[in-house]
Design an enzyme around this catalytic site. Structure first.
Site, PDB file in Angstrom:
ATOM      1  N   LYS A  75       0.811  -1.278   0.034  1.00 16.97           N
ATOM      2  CA  LYS A  75       0.136  -0.264   0.077  1.00 16.97           C
ATOM      3  C   LYS A  75       0.931   1.156  -0.011  1.00 16.97           C
ATOM      4  O   LYS A  75       1.503   1.584   1.118  1.00 16.97           O
ATOM      5  CB  LYS A  75      -0.868  -0.148   1.057  1.00 16.97           C
ATOM      6  N   CYS A 130      13.924  10.114   7.053  1.00 16.45           N
ATOM      7  CA  CYS A 130      14.048   9.946   8.515  1.00 16.45           C
ATOM      8  C   CYS A 130      15.349   9.974   9.071  1.00 16.45           C
ATOM      9  O   CYS A 130      15.545  10.080  10.337  1.00 16.45           O
ATOM     10  CB  CYS A 130      13.431   8.533   8.677  1.00 16.45           C
ATOM     11  N   GLU A 155       9.803   1.275  10.504  1.00 15.44           N
ATOM     12  CA  GLU A 155      10.898   2.320  10.408  1.00 15.44           C
ATOM     13  C   GLU A 155       9.985   3.686  10.629  1.00 15.44           C
ATOM     14  O   GLU A 155       9.409   4.128   9.945  1.00 15.44           O
ATOM     15  CB  GLU A 155      11.308   2.186   9.111  1.00 15.44           C
ATOM     16  N   GLU A 169      10.505  15.846  14.831  1.00 17.39           N
ATOM     17  CA  GLU A 169      10.836  15.497  13.763  1.00 17.39           C
ATOM     18  C   GLU A 169       9.912  16.498  12.564  1.00 17.39           C
ATOM     19  O   GLU A 169       8.607  16.671  12.817  1.00 17.39           O
ATOM     20  CB  GLU A 169      10.593  14.248  13.283  1.00 17.39           C
TER      21      GLU A 169
HETATM   22  P1  NAD Z   1       2.004   8.550   8.025  1.00 16.13           P
HETATM   23  O1  NAD Z   1       2.467   7.573   9.146  1.00 16.13           O
HETATM   24  O2  NAD Z   1       0.356   8.845   8.248  1.00 16.13           O
HETATM   25  O3  NAD Z   1       1.894   7.606   6.668  1.00 16.13           O
HETATM   26  C1  NAD Z   1       2.787   6.684   6.244  1.00 16.13           C
HETATM   27  C2  NAD Z   1       2.000   5.489   5.559  1.00 16.13           C
HETATM   28  O4  NAD Z   1       1.140   4.758   6.740  1.00 16.13           O
HETATM   29  C3  NAD Z   1       1.072   6.021   4.506  1.00 16.13           C
HETATM   30  O5  NAD Z   1       0.950   4.823   3.233  1.00 16.13           O
HETATM   31  C4  NAD Z   1      -0.406   5.918   5.139  1.00 16.13           C
HETATM   32  O6  NAD Z   1      -1.330   6.031   4.284  1.00 16.13           O
HETATM   33  C5  NAD Z   1      -0.391   4.751   6.094  1.00 16.13           C
HETATM   34  N1  NAD Z   1      -1.214   5.074   7.216  1.00 16.13           N
HETATM   35  C6  NAD Z   1      -1.565   6.411   7.805  1.00 16.13           C
HETATM   36  N2  NAD Z   1      -2.646   5.777   8.836  1.00 16.13           N
HETATM   37  C7  NAD Z   1      -2.605   4.348   8.639  1.00 16.13           C
HETATM   38  C8  NAD Z   1      -3.578   3.471   9.548  1.00 16.13           C
HETATM   39  N3  NAD Z   1      -4.394   3.896  10.668  1.00 16.13           N
HETATM   40  N4  NAD Z   1      -3.281   2.269   9.440  1.00 16.13           N
HETATM   41  C9  NAD Z   1      -2.713   1.756   8.443  1.00 16.13           C
HETATM   42  N5  NAD Z   1      -1.801   2.435   7.668  1.00 16.13           N
HETATM   43  C10 NAD Z   1      -1.992   3.968   7.702  1.00 16.13           C
HETATM   44  O7  NAD Z   1       2.780   9.651   7.820  1.00 16.13           O
HETATM   45  P2  NAD Z   1       2.454  11.140   7.301  1.00 16.13           P
HETATM   46  O8  NAD Z   1       1.169  11.473   7.588  1.00 16.13           O
HETATM   47  O9  NAD Z   1       2.287  10.677   5.480  1.00 16.13           O
HETATM   48  O10 NAD Z   1       3.521  12.024   7.625  1.00 16.13           O
HETATM   49  C11 NAD Z   1       3.419  12.617   8.639  1.00 16.13           C
HETATM   50  C12 NAD Z   1       4.697  12.727   9.404  1.00 16.13           C
HETATM   51  O11 NAD Z   1       5.186  11.421   9.625  1.00 16.13           O
HETATM   52  C13 NAD Z   1       5.793  13.505   8.537  1.00 16.13           C
HETATM   53  O12 NAD Z   1       5.741  14.769   8.666  1.00 16.13           O
HETATM   54  C14 NAD Z   1       7.016  12.823   9.314  1.00 16.13           C
HETATM   55  O13 NAD Z   1       7.368  13.258  10.395  1.00 16.13           O
HETATM   56  C15 NAD Z   1       6.863  11.352   9.469  1.00 16.13           C
HETATM   57  N6  NAD Z   1       6.989  10.233   8.458  1.00 16.13           N
HETATM   58  C16 NAD Z   1       8.158   9.650   8.548  1.00 16.13           C
HETATM   59  C17 NAD Z   1       8.804   8.800   7.642  1.00 16.13           C
HETATM   60  C18 NAD Z   1       9.796   7.974   7.923  1.00 16.13           C
HETATM   61  O14 NAD Z   1      10.378   7.393   6.884  1.00 16.13           O
HETATM   62  N7  NAD Z   1      10.144   7.617   9.008  1.00 16.13           N
HETATM   63  C19 NAD Z   1       7.887   8.623   6.361  1.00 16.13           C
HETATM   64  C20 NAD Z   1       6.790   9.508   6.056  1.00 16.13           C
HETATM   65  C21 NAD Z   1       6.577  10.172   7.319  1.00 16.13           C
END
Ligand code: NAD
Length: 459
Positions: A160, A269, A235, A361
């Site tokens: 996904k 990250c 991660e 972050e």
């Molecule tokens: P997020 O954690 O919401 O999204 C990451 C993935 O998880 C996406 O594919 C999203 O659709 C999915 N997801 C979201 N809610 C979910 C749920 N309840 N169940 C299963 N899957 C779910 O991240 P974001 O909102 O896109 O970004 C927000 C913050 O997160 C960023 O500003 C950053 O600080 C952090 N981030 C970190 C990384 C990393 O590599 N560590 C990557 C993206 C974002």
């Protein structure tokens, strides 16, 4: 991330122009059910195939990806705003991950353990169907970190992608079929986290979730996985230190510091966003770092000379703006005006280590510079965070390099460099930066169960 209703189609915008690139239907819970059933059937055949045949199929997949590097890179530029050079590297990384994993298929051996009255052997068996939930910051590499070793270990994968970046993932699924990877073994289900992602997490037919993204969502997923004792690799975020000691090659350390947090517009990250500088060289370091920061080329991602592009979305832009409040002292580079989610390279000085911009972050082109007194103080500051993903330290003293590397609680450290992610070395976080390790020599093992079998020679 998306403010759209959880059933709406996904609108993919070009972050550099805000133009609509594509509209992609979002997968429903029923779509997830159907995909898991098909994946489970495909996995049985795949696991039973000769290891050499599975390895060959993965090498063909790698070769097909290699033939489409430019196409995939351009797609990444359009949907994620990455610079062309980065996007080419990312597509090449998918190829490399597939090749590396292919090399592991025939080396995925169990052990023979000495026992009395028979023999004892272990088997590394595939888990079944793996759900990979990927973020938008490195859509292709992070998807392939899960995909390649999971397939190599005999599993099926449902990926996904993030709401904002589904296009390269969908294209990779087409390329897999073209390469002869069996139908339904690797499926891509674009969709909303709260629906498609959650359905994968809750599905009893999904044996393991590999999640990369925010710590907030990672914790929710871990809690849901606990209900079924579902395997999970996380991660998550980071707030990584870049520690510069007075005895370092200061010119080199200062020249490297901007891109160590500006690469991918800080949406990394591992970004070294806490620059800790020994007080005796603090002023000199700032004098050196300012021209390096101002020299970073920010602009059109398609221009080969560009080093930094836009942020991924308006939501992310607003989030970054929210951290850099007017009361802060900043040093800034430049960014384009007009459409696109642009934010200039920014350094924040004279700030408390506990201020939100220094402690949380930001996931944008923003770092703080903080002074420290001595080695003990540097380690204390470096560890004063809930995160523990990466870090760098700059010193000419070998003993100090080793002492501080061992003392900083983070999974990936580099000395006199900022490198942290190689597909053949392990990667993952301490503390709230994650759980488990990806990549490296043991990447395939993370997608297996160990079965122990004793065979009596007495019967
Ligand atoms: P997020 O954690 O919401 O999204 C990451 C993935 O998880 C996406 O594919 C999203 O659709 C999915 N997801 C979201 N809610 C979910 C749920 N309840 N169940 C299963 N899957 C779910 O991240 P974001 O909102 O896109 O970004 C927000 C913050 O997160 C960023 O500003 C950053 O600080 C952090 N981030 C970190 C990384 C990393 O590599 N560590 C990557 C993206 C974002």
């Amino acid at each position: 991330m998306s403010d759209a209703p959880a059933t709406a189609d996904l609108a993919v915008l070009n972050p550099a122009t805000e133009e609509l690139v594509a509209t992609v239907p979002a997968a429903t819970r029923d779509d997830v059910d159907a995909a898991v059933a098909k994946a489970a059937a495909a996995q049985r055949g795949w696991a039973a195939a000769a290891p050499a045949d599975r390895a060959r199929a993965l090498r063909r997949f790698a070769a097909v990806v290699d033939g489409h590097i430019e196409e995939l890179a351009l797609l990444e530029v359009r949907e994620a705003g990455h610079t062309l050079a980065n996007a080419r590297w990312e597509a090449g990384n998918v190829r490399d991950l597939l090749e590396f994993a292919a090399g592991g298929v025939e080396r995925l051996s169990g052990r023979q353990i000495p026992v009395a009255g028979g023999i004892d052997v272990t088997f590394l068996e595939p888990l079944g169907v793996i759900g990979v939930i990927a973020p938008w910051n490195f859509p292709m590499p992070i998807a392939a970190w899960g995909l390649a070793p999971a397939l190599a270990a005999g599993n099926a994968v449902i990926l996904k992608p993030a709401e904002t970046t589904p296009l390269t993932a969908l294209r990779l699924a087409e390329l897999a079929l073209e390469a002869g990877i069996p139908e339904h073994l690797f499926q891509v289900l674009p969709g909303h986290g709260a629906v498609t992602g959650d359905a994968l997490v809750e599905h009893p037919g999904v044996a393991k979730i590999v999640f990369t993204g925010s710590t907030r969502v990672g914790k929710q997923i871990m809690a849901k996985c606990a209900d079924r004792v579902k395997r999970v690799t996380l991660e998550l975020g980071g707030k990584s230190p870049n520690i510069v000691f007075a005895d370092a090659d200061l010119e080199t350390a200062a020249a490297a510091a901007p891109m160590a947090y500006l690469d991918n517009t800080g949406q990394d990250c591992c970004a070294r966003t806490r620059i800790l500088v020994q007080r005796s060289v603090y002023d000199r370091f700032l004098e050196l770092v300012v021209p390096a920061l101002e020299a970073v080329r920010v602009g059109d991602p398609l221009d080969e000379k560009t080093q930094m592009g836009p942020l991924i979305s308006r939501t992310q832009l607003e989030r970054v703006r929210g951290y850099v409040t007017d009361d802060l002292t900043t040093i800034r580079g430049t960014a384009p005006e007009g459409p696109g989610f642009w934010y200039p390279p920014t350094l924040v000085t004279d700030v408390a280590p506990t201020a939100p911009v220094a402690a949380e972050e930001v996931f944008g082109p923003v770092a703080v510079v903080l002074p420290f007194e001595d080695e003990e103080d540097a380690v204390r500051l470096a560890n004063a965070t809930e995160y523990g993903l990466s870090g760098s330290l700059w010193t000419r003293d070998l003993g100090r390099a080793l002492r501080v590397s061992r003392a900083v609680a983070a999974g990936n450290l580099s000395v006199n460099s900022h490198s942290s992610v190689r597909y053949w070395t392990p990667f993952g976080g301490y503390k709230q930066s994650g759980l488990g390790r990806e990549l490296g020599p043991d990447a395939l093992t993370a997608f297996t169960e160990t079965k122990n079998v004793f065979i009596s020679t007495e019967a």
